[in-house]
Design a protein around this motif. Structure first.
Motif: not given
Length: 292
Positions: A107-135
């Motif tokens: 994951f890479v993320i960016e945090r977005e605060n609201d007008e009061y300085g509180h965390l309101g949202a988290v957005r970003g990107a994610m990508w698969r790096t390794e698969r665990l095949h057999d459950e």
């Protein structure tokens, strides 16, 4: 026909390169609104519509409980809530619906605060790096061979991986085991709290593992004890200097770790002279005096 970079606008060129990279990696874009507890996912590969999960935290314990590996549920919720941003990799099943076959996602993320300085949202990107095949098999492998706090190998995983090398292609090579033990880790854990100590361990994995090659095996053995199995050692003196450099990251002047007042003991053991199995090397390293 391909155009040279000079023939097309810089912004367009960069956007196209980013788009190609995202498609190649199979990147998933996400946006989590903390106020409404709504998670949105959008795949950049293929013609897939946006997936939206309302009541995200609630659904993780209901119909989508298999979406996150059980060892990571609390950490993922803390991550998206902005409480834990040190860890950046989790075991997820992004199928709809989940099937219980997990893969590592970074994951890479960016945090977005609201007008009061509180965390309101988290957005970003994610990508698969390794698969665990057999459950069935890999689920057992994760719990038995990987450390649930840091995601690297635990003692069983270290032994399994090192012994495969020692009995196979690395049988005739000089291999080494580096043992790094944090002094008075229990006191540190009480001072930082469980979550604070776990966050520190994850960061230390990155710092310690970064001093070795990608093919070497990093492990957290529990209680602030780390080990690295180093394959095919060409220069023992150089390896020992490299291992001793780990001690420097805990010195008071170090910006990242100096404030914790941590000290460590570093010891090494070599195959084949001190053993031909990982367990022998671990025992030898535990008995030896620290590098000075």
């Amino acid at each position: 026909m391909w155009q040279y970079k000079a023939d097309i606008p810089e912004t367009h060129y960069q956007n196209q390169c980013v788009k190609l990279l995202m498609q190649k990696l199979g990147v998933i874009l996400f946006n989590y609104d903390l106020k409404t507890d709504t998670m949105s996912f959008r795949l950049t590969r293929g013609n897939v519509q946006v997936r939206e999960i309302e009541g995200f935290r609630r659904t993780l314990s209901g119909e989508r409980r298999n979406m996150i590996h059980p060892d990571f549920v609390e950490q993922v919720i803390a991550f998206f809530s902005g409480q834990n941003t040190e860890r950046d990799s989790f075991l997820l099943d992004m199928k709809n619906p989940p099937t219980g076959k997990y893969s590592w996602y970074k994951f890479v993320i960016e945090r977005e605060n609201d007008e009061y300085g509180h965390l309101g949202a988290v957005r970003g990107a994610m990508w698969r790096t390794e698969r665990l095949h057999d459950e069935a098999k890999e689920g057992v492998r994760f719990r038995s061979e990987l450390d649930s706090v840091t995601g690297v190998a635990n003692e069983s995983g270290l032994i399994a991986e090192a012994d495969r090398c020692l009995a196979g292609d690395g049988k005739k090579d000089v291999n080494a085991l580096v043992l790094v033990r944090l002094e008075r880790y229990e006191e540190l854990e009480k001072r930082l709290g469980r979550r604070g100590a776990e966050t520190l361990l994850v960061r230390l994995c990155n710092s310690i593992g970064g001093k070795f090659r990608s093919g070497d095996v990093l492990a957290h053995l529990g209680g602030g004890v780390f080990s690295v199995f180093v394959r095919d050692v060409m220069d023992k003196q150089l390896l020992e200097l490299n291992a001793k450099s780990i001690e420097a990251i805990f010195r008071p002047r170090n910006v990242e770790y100096g404030k914790y007042g941590i000290t460590c003991r570093i010891t090494l053991a070599y195959s084949p002279e001190e053993g031909t199995r990982c367990r022998d090397l671990l025992d030898a390293a535990r008995r030896k005096p620290a590098l000075v």
